[in-house]
Design a protein around this motif. Structure first.
Motif, mmCIF file in Angstrom:
data_model
loop_
_atom_site.group_PDB
_atom_site.id
_atom_site.type_symbol
_atom_site.label_atom_id
_atom_site.label_comp_id
_atom_site.label_asym_id
_atom_site.label_seq_id
_atom_site.Cartn_x
_atom_site.Cartn_y
_atom_site.Cartn_z
ATOM 1 N N GLY A 1 56.474 -19.877 19.272
ATOM 2 C CA GLY A 1 56.119 -19.889 20.690
ATOM 3 C C GLY A 1 55.003 -18.920 21.014
ATOM 4 N N LEU A 2 55.086 -17.727 20.460
ATOM 5 C CA LEU A 2 54.049 -16.728 20.697
ATOM 6 C C LEU A 2 52.715 -17.177 20.098
ATOM 7 C CD1 LEU A 2 53.380 -13.970 21.892
ATOM 8 C CD2 LEU A 2 54.063 -12.949 19.726
ATOM 9 N N ALA A 3 52.751 -17.775 18.917
ATOM 10 C CA ALA A 3 51.522 -18.238 18.274
ATOM 11 C C ALA A 3 50.860 -19.354 19.084
ATOM 12 C CB ALA A 3 51.812 -18.716 16.852
ATOM 13 N N VAL A 4 51.673 -20.240 19.654
ATOM 14 C CA VAL A 4 51.119 -21.359 20.407
ATOM 15 C C VAL A 4 50.720 -20.938 21.822
ATOM 16 C CG1 VAL A 4 51.632 -23.641 21.397
ATOM 17 C CG2 VAL A 4 52.342 -23.111 19.051
ATOM 18 N N PHE A 5 51.591 -20.215 22.503
ATOM 19 C CA PHE A 5 51.366 -19.929 23.923
ATOM 20 C C PHE A 5 50.868 -18.513 24.205
ATOM 21 C CE2 PHE A 5 54.961 -22.977 23.709
ATOM 22 C CZ PHE A 5 54.292 -24.082 24.209
ATOM 23 N N GLY A 6 50.930 -17.643 23.233
ATOM 24 C CA GLY A 6 50.652 -16.231 23.457
ATOM 25 C C GLY A 6 49.221 -15.874 23.771
ATOM 26 N N ASN A 7 48.290 -16.756 23.455
ATOM 27 C CA ASN A 7 46.882 -16.436 23.696
ATOM 28 C C ASN A 7 46.282 -17.226 24.843
ATOM 29 O OD1 ASN A 7 46.603 -14.484 21.625
ATOM 30 N ND2 ASN A 7 46.572 -16.128 20.121
ATOM 31 N N PHE A 8 47.138 -17.888 25.632
ATOM 32 C CA PHE A 8 46.641 -18.593 26.810
ATOM 33 C C PHE A 8 46.009 -17.599 27.772
ATOM 34 C CE2 PHE A 8 49.631 -22.561 27.230
ATOM 35 C CZ PHE A 8 49.162 -23.048 26.030
ATOM 36 N N THR A 9 44.931 -18.030 28.384
ATOM 37 C CA THR A 9 44.390 -17.246 29.486
ATOM 38 C C THR A 9 45.304 -17.447 30.689
ATOM 39 O OG1 THR A 9 43.049 -19.052 30.362
ATOM 40 C CG2 THR A 9 42.016 -17.656 28.667
ATOM 41 N N LYS A 10 45.074 -16.669 31.734
ATOM 42 C CA LYS A 10 45.874 -16.820 32.955
ATOM 43 C C LYS A 10 45.730 -18.241 33.513
ATOM 44 C CE LYS A 10 46.641 -14.634 37.425
ATOM 45 N NZ LYS A 10 46.223 -13.579 38.342
ATOM 46 N N ASP A 11 44.508 -18.767 33.511
ATOM 47 C CA ASP A 11 44.265 -20.113 34.028
ATOM 48 C C ASP A 11 44.933 -21.180 33.149
ATOM 49 O OD1 ASP A 11 42.812 -19.143 36.175
ATOM 50 O OD2 ASP A 11 40.862 -19.476 35.223
#
Length: 108
Positions: free
Chosen positions: A48-58
């Motif tokens: 989960g962190l690998a997939v979603f952890g680097n999303f920007t705020k937008d």
């Protein structure tokens, strides 16, 4: 009930295969089950962190809107393609890294 990015059965099978390759310091089935459950949870968290952890705020806001409106699989695929994230590759690399760590350098 916990939500898993990859279905829990698949995670369990992966962890079971790792457990078979490594001698674990457990004395009974309850301890083995605790090791297994902790490994499944840790692996799922890392994916989960690998997939979603680097999303920007937008990106995070857009993804949450997609979840709220029950977006289609194609919409999710387009989203990940647009932001340049290969989800399958990210998951595979995370699982490989987890396996190396779990096995402590043993060949898998």
């Amino acid at each position: 009930m916990d939500d898993y990015l990859i279905d829990r059965q698949t995670l369990g099978q992966f962890v079971d295969a790792l457990i078979k390759k490594k001698a674990l310091p457990v004395d009974n089935a309850d301890e083995l089950n605790n090791v297994r459950e902790n490994a499944i949870k840790t692996l799922d968290d890392r994916i989960g962190l690998a997939v979603f952890g680097n999303f920007t705020k937008d990106q995070n806001a857009e993804f949450n809107q997609m979840l709220d409106r029950n977006a289609t699989e194609d919409e999710y695929e387009n989203f990940f393609n647009r932001i340049g994230l290969n989800v399958q590759e990210t998951i595979a690399n995370t699982m490989k890294g987890f396996a190396r760590e779990f096995l402590g350098g043993q060949n898998g």
